[in-house]
Design a protein around this motif. Structure first.
Motif, short mmCIF file in Angstrom:
data_model
loop_
_atom_site.label_atom_id
_atom_site.label_comp_id
_atom_site.label_asym_id
_atom_site.label_seq_id
_atom_site.Cartn_x
_atom_site.Cartn_y
_atom_site.Cartn_z
N TYR A 10 -6.36 7.31 0.68
CA TYR A 10 -6.63 5.80 1.60
C TYR A 10 -7.30 5.58 2.62
O TYR A 10 -7.88 4.23 2.86
CB TYR A 10 -4.96 5.70 1.75
CG TYR A 10 -4.51 4.15 1.96
CD1 TYR A 10 -4.82 3.19 1.39
CD2 TYR A 10 -4.68 3.90 2.84
CE1 TYR A 10 -4.01 1.69 1.32
CE2 TYR A 10 -3.94 2.34 3.52
CZ TYR A 10 -4.30 1.25 2.00
OH TYR A 10 -3.45 0.16 2.92
N PRO B 298 0.58 -1.25 0.17
CA PRO B 298 -0.26 -0.25 -0.02
C PRO B 298 1.01 1.32 -0.03
O PRO B 298 -0.02 2.23 -0.11
CB PRO B 298 -0.46 -0.08 1.66
CG PRO B 298 0.42 -1.01 1.74
CD PRO B 298 0.83 -1.37 1.45
N LYS C 229 -8.97 -2.43 4.60
CA LYS C 229 -9.64 -1.42 4.47
C LYS C 229 -10.58 -1.18 5.04
O LYS C 229 -11.33 -0.59 5.62
CB LYS C 229 -9.77 -0.74 3.48
CG LYS C 229 -8.09 0.28 2.81
CD LYS C 229 -8.57 0.97 1.58
CE LYS C 229 -7.42 1.58 0.94
NZ LYS C 229 -7.90 2.18 -0.31
#
Length: 679
Positions: free
Chosen positions: A87, A68, A383
């Motif tokens: 993000y 990421p 996430k």
């Protein structure tokens, strides 16, 4: 053939110092790549890597396989800040590109799922033995949080039946919600808080793979069992019973139902049966005619409205039909000071939060991935964990209990044509208006309608076709599935989950501890070698036993592999005794599937080497992987076995061994070393 040899000789002359050597054996010459540093029979040894660098790479691949942080490299601070914001909060990524067309679709989808969320929320809160208004609270704040932080466009957030049942069962074993409803409510908030902490921690520390221990078979069995138990629990409202067991198993529920036959209310049962029939008919119609998906979605709210009108008009509440009663008007009150962090209740809240949190994560992530696959976009599992965990943490502070992304609501959201997570915002706005202005209208809503809504939703979770599919394909998966189902239905929800996970983990351990080994044979008229059990026409190569190990070699399976390989050798020698075949001389180990090895595995190979040496046999290794070769080289095992006994392919190893056998037969006075030199 002369031209072929001349060509190879010319190449060898032109590149005398290259990394290539040429095998001139017949009938099939082979070009074998040699490693300059190791030079072990053409099998390369990877270059040495410092331990800290290796550890860093391993941890990165384990916890950050999606890398990421790659997008932040070589970016100015302002751009990095914006990317970091996008993000953490994906809403900043899709909001700038939001269009009026998207808004129209999301408004329609949001209103549609709100019509389902309102009656479901009230029903599931009642299932959790919590005040019904909590179902509406939990459909207001959490969807707003998820809309900002979630990566799925289709997930519709709200309470779920299985989580509600789990919370009622686990907390109810410690606190009676009838005798002490205030403490029970506070424990529900506390369990939701710990569930959110656990979920968010899994995402922050990239530990999402833990959820993968809930296999597909486990989830099918667990969900089916939980759905069965939930349906049985609804007999209380459908039959109009005042007293009911707190246990969730089949035996206790049936005993409670049939020991109170004198208290059954036929009016309530008839009303419940009619609404269940209506809901099932609408679902069947929507499945047959997908463009009329809204019929099934609107059916629960229609049932609530019609049931309330019917009770109000007939005063059925005076004749045994139980109603919700008054719901508090207004938005979510604060519950931050109501969390319980004292013994002995804190341990119960933590345990409940962990178990319900895992179940909620498994359902939410699986549902989000399923619909993302349909629309061809990607959802980030970590996430999702952070988003679901955050909305449960904030929810526990605002009078909400456990929420996730239920399949039924998300399916309606998907079919309604949602474009982004903004449909959750629209749903939250509709629920907010309901809380502010419409809650008094639910006073006469019969509990039997809520039970009918729950039953109709739960029947869709009993996926018997999936269980039959498991039975046809994998009996072990079916065993896991049926064990989870039986454990939930006949014991308890928690015990059923523990049984299913234990069987799944045991199955993995058995695969590791008992890896598959097989004997390979040659497919006639080819250079291909396959398992002789799978290919009956595969033939044994005279004087050579070819074995394949189909798993990494660790301490857990090293002893078994040593014994199994020894038995293969014994069986092969016994088979040869009754024939006129060449006696066994070579044992070839195909290590293509051996991705790694530890010191116990190396010791196992050293013992195998001693065993074959005592029997006058020769051990040959084929295609050990890079990590395996590096460790064998450091352990000096490559020196023990000899560089010439390590090959790249089974075909090459068989060819070399057969050539040596042929050389020894034609010249009996020559030993194998001389035979190798001739090759």
């Amino acid at each position: 053939m002369i031209l072929h040899n001349a060509l190879l000789s010319t190449l060898a002359f032109l590149v005398p110092h290259s990394r290539f050597s040429f095998n001139l054996s017949f009938p099939r010459p082979a070009l074998r790549i040699m490693n300059v540093e190791g030079g072990h029979g053409g099998v390369a040894i990877p270059p040495a890597k410092p331990f800290l660098k290796w550890l860093k790479c391993s941890l990165k691949e384990t916890f950050f396989p999606d890398d990421p942080f790659r997008q932040f490299q070589n970016q100015p601070p302002s751009t990095s800040f914006l990317l970091a914001l996008q993000y953490i909060f994906p809403i900043f990524h899709w909001a700038p590109r939001y269009s009026l067309q998207f808004l129209k679709s999301d408004v329609i989808a949001g209103i549609t799922i709100a019509s389902l969320a309102i009656p479901q929320g009230i029903s599931y809160a009642d299932l959790a033995n919590l005040p019904p208004i909590l179902g509406l609270y939990s459909s207001f704040i959490p969807p707003l949080i998820y809309a900002m932080m979630g990566s799925s466009r289709d997930l519709a957030v709200g309470t779920v039946a299985v989580g509600s049942l789990l919370m009622a069962s686990m907390l109810g074993s410690v606190v009676d919600h009838n005798h002490n409803p205030k403490l029970f409510l506070h424990l529900a908030f506390t369990a939701t808080f710990f569930a959110g902490i656990f979920q968010a921690a899994l995402g922050l520390f990239r530990l999402g793979f833990i959820v993968d221990f809930l296999s597909h078979a486990t989830i099918i069995g667990f969900m089916g069992g939980a759905a069965t138990v939930v349906c049985l629990q609804q007999l209380k409202s459908i039959l109009g019973l005042q007293h009911f067991t707190h246990e969730a198993d089949l035996v206790s529920v049936m005993r409670s139902v049939f020991t109170q036959t004198h208290e059954w209310r036929w009016k309530s049962a008839a009303l419940g049966s009619c609404f269940i029939f209506f809901l099932l008919i609408t679902r069947f119609f929507s499945k047959k005619q997908p463009k009329f998906f809204w019929v099934s979605a609107m059916a629960p709210l229609t049932s609530v409205i019609f049931g309330s009108i019917l009770v109000y008009a007939t005063h059925a509440e005076k004749h045994g039909v139980q109603v919700i009663g008054g719901l508090k008007k207004g938005l979510n009150p604060s519950s931050l000071t109501k969390l319980v962090f004292v013994a002995p209740y804190m341990s119960t809240a933590i345990k409940t939060g962990l178990i319900t949190g895992i179940i909620a994560l498994a359902e939410g992530i699986a549902v989000g991935r399923s619909f993302a696959m349909y629309k061809n976009y990607h959802t980030d599992g970590n996430k999702e964990m952070i988003a679901i965990g955050t909305m449960n943490i904030v929810g526990s502070f605002t009078s909400c209990y456990l929420t996730t992304g239920p399949f039924s609501r998300s399916a309606v959201n998907y079919n309604a044509g949602c474009k982004t997570a903004a449909s959750n915002i629209v749903m939250a706005i509709v629920v907010m208006l309901t809380l502010l202005f419409l809650t008094p209208l639910f006073y006469y809503t019969p509990l039997v309608v809520l039970s009918a809504i729950i039953v109709s939703a739960m029947l869709g979770l009993i996926d018997y076709q999936a269980a039959i599919h498991l039975y046809k394909i994998d009996k072990c998966d079916f065993l896991v599935c049926i064990s989870a189902y039986i454990g939930v239905v006949f014991c308890s929800v928690e015990i059923g989950l523990v049984i299913a996970v234990a069987i799944s983990v045991l199955r993995v351990l058995l695969f590791v501890a008992r890896p598959r080994t097989s004997v390979l044979g040659n497919i006639p008229n080819s250079d291909v070698y396959r398992n002789v059990e799978h290919y009956p026409n595969a033939i044994h190569v005279p004087g050579i036993l070819i074995l394949e190990i189909d798993a990494p070699v660790y301490f857990a399976n090293a002893s078994y592999l040593r014994e199994r390989i020894t038995r293969w050798i014994d069986e092969e020698e016994d088979r040869i005794k009754g024939t006129e075949e060449t006696s066994l001389r070579y044992v070839i180990m195909d290590m293509t599937a051996v991705g790694n090895i530890d010191t116990s595995g190396i010791s196992m190979f050293e013992e195998i080497k001693k065993i074959v040496d005592r029997r006058g046999l020769q051990l040959v290794l084929v295609n050990p992987g890079g990590e395996v070769m590096k460790k064998l080289n450091k352990a000096k095992f490559t020196e023990q076995i000899g560089q010439k006994w390590i090959h790249l392919t089974v075909e090459e190893a068989v060819e070399a061994c057969s050539s040596m056998l042929h050389a020894c037969k034609t010249s009996p006075t020559k030993n194998e070393s001389e035979g190798w030199n001739n090759v």
